[in-house]
Design a protein around this motif. Structure first.
Motif, PDB file in Angstrom:
ATOM      1  N   LEU A   1      -1.906  16.402 -16.720  1.00 37.01           N
ATOM      2  CA  LEU A   1      -1.251  15.381 -16.237  1.00 37.01           C
ATOM      3  C   LEU A   1       0.265  15.405 -16.770  1.00 37.01           C
TER       4      LEU A   1
ATOM      5  N   ARG B   1       4.200  11.185 -12.138  1.00 37.15           N
ATOM      6  CA  ARG B   1       3.023  11.636 -12.859  1.00 37.15           C
ATOM      7  C   ARG B   1       2.348  12.685 -11.796  1.00 37.15           C
TER       8      ARG B   1
ATOM      9  N   THR C   1       4.036  14.109 -16.896  1.00 35.49           N
ATOM     10  CA  THR C   1       4.617  12.791 -16.574  1.00 35.49           C
ATOM     11  C   THR C   1       6.089  13.089 -16.853  1.00 35.49           C
TER      12      THR C   1
ATOM     13  N   THR D   1      -3.542   6.668 -11.080  1.00 39.09           N
ATOM     14  CA  THR D   1      -2.680   7.362 -12.109  1.00 39.09           C
ATOM     15  C   THR D   1      -1.952   8.405 -11.648  1.00 39.09           C
ATOM     16  N   VAL D   2      -1.837   8.950 -10.635  1.00 35.56           N
ATOM     17  CA  VAL D   2      -1.212  10.104 -10.287  1.00 35.56           C
ATOM     18  C   VAL D   2      -0.382   9.797  -9.002  1.00 35.56           C
ATOM     19  N   ASP D   3       0.754  10.549  -9.267  1.00 34.21           N
ATOM     20  CA  ASP D   3       1.800  10.091  -8.026  1.00 34.21           C
ATOM     21  C   ASP D   3       1.948  11.306  -7.379  1.00 34.21           C
TER      22      ASP D   3
END
Length: 381
Positions: A247, A2, A249, A39-41
């Motif tokens: 965002l 993400r 994915t 929630t974020v990579d």
């Protein structure tokens, strides 16, 4: 994987001479909250970190606070310079920051190295491509075709050692169009585009292209080539557009990325209000929305109101501009939706526009002569 895609932060920018630093801190705090939430990579910042190549000390301090906050979350970040940035300033202390997971694109020297991240589907190669002119690419790739922007960037992309089996992401700050179709621009970007456009097909080898440069969020040709847009509204033409952060994915290689637009909540919205001044100052209208928003006011009174700005700011502290829309302005052909004058306008032209907007009629020849003499006296011309 993400990826949170940002662009065009323009830290240190002033809008109608209003400083935006606190608004920018408020928006960037929301970014840090997202990064901290798991929630974020990875974070991608597609250029124009600053509004000026020589930013103020306050702007530098805010960027330092933000990047330190990013590093503290443990989420890796890839940041490139845009046309408003100094590439050397953005690259400063790059090796030190990279050890903290914040990868600042180095000043272009003919080579671009990817930042390689891993997830359950294998490597993701993130290619930081800074804002460039064809002449710069030609200097480092003298044998390549670099006649225009599209040819130059196609040659640059072809020179990259892309792993076709891996997922490749480009972070780019350029004016990118698809098949010659223009993109939606704000009124502060009317000079962007034309001969400097890069065709989106140049970036076909990439699974996602994180674009910066244009302030309205939009896709370019395909969903996976996208402008994030600016975090805040920086011009009147953006008043009707909500701001967001893509965002993205990435799944397996070959799968189309999924994109969710996460809303940005501004500290102060930027909007337009319109009507007679007495109606706009009525408690019902003032209390209908946040009176601390940034406002562009269109007055419909037939007569010019004395001390209109002072009266309005008693109720709305952040009035940015006033224009008139009445019989006289319509007869004179004055537009009420234009606030930003072109950068090349002379002091006389700027004053003439201001006078016409306030009075519904242009300066006479005698008045122009007086203004011209006064401007000469203060060496403004």
């Amino acid at each position: 994987m993400r990826l949170l895609h940002l662009a065009d932060l323009h830290v240190g920018k002033r809008v109608c001479d209003f400083p935006m630093l606190e608004d920018q801190r408020h928006a960037l705090s929301q970014v840090l909250d997202l990064l901290s939430g798991g929630t974020v990579d990875a974070l991608l910042v597609a250029g124009d970190l600053y509004d000026k190549s020589q930013p103020s000390s306050e702007a530098v301090a805010l960027v330092d606070w933000f990047l330190s906050g990013v590093a503290a979350t443990g989420v890796p970040a890839v940041v490139i310079p845009g046309n408003h940035d100094s590439a050397e300033r953005v690259a400063y202390a790059g090796s030190l920051l990279a050890r903290e997971g914040v990868h600042m694109a180095p000043a272009f020297d003919g080579h671009i190295e990817p930042v390689v991240l891993e997830d359950e589907f294998g490597p993701v190669c993130i290619w930081p491509i800074p804002y460039l002119h064809p002449a710069t690419i030609r200097h480092f790739l003298p044998d390549a075709k670099t006649d225009g922007y599209t040819d130059a960037f196609r040659s640059l992309v072809e020179s990259l050692p892309l792993d076709e089996g891996a997922r490749n992401v480009a972070v780019v700050h350029q004016f990118v169009t698809a098949a010659g179709c223009t993109v939606e621009r704000s009124d502060s970007e009317v000079s962007v585009g034309g001969l400097d456009n890069v065709d989106a097909s140049v970036f076909d080898p990439f699974d996602y292209v994180a674009l910066g440069h244009i302030h309205r969020p939009q896709r370019v040709g395909r969903d996976s080539v996208r402008y994030a847009g600016s975090l805040l509204k920086y011009s009147l033409s953006e008043a009707d557009y909500d701001k967001s952060m893509p965002l993205v994915t990435l799944g397996r290689k070959g799968d189309e990325p999924t994109i969710e637009l996460l809303p940005v909540q501004p500290l102060h919205d930027l909007r337009r209000i319109r009507g007679p001044i007495d109606k706009l100052l009525s408690p019902a209208v003032v209390g209908a929305q946040d009176a601390s928003d940034y406002l562009h006011v269109v007055l419909t009174d037939e007569n010019v109101e004395v001390n209109a700005m002072a009266r309005l700011r008693d109720a709305y502290q952040n009035v940015m501009s006033i224009t008139y829309d009445n019989a006289r302005t319509r007869a004179a052909g004055v537009r009420t939706d234009v606030v930003d004058a072109p950068a090349e306008a002379s002091p006389l032209e700027l004053f003439s526009r201001f006078y016409e907007e306030q009075n519904g009629m242009p300066l006479s020849e005698a008045q122009q002569k007086i203004v011209r003499e006064e401007l000469k006296g203060i060496e403004a011309m």
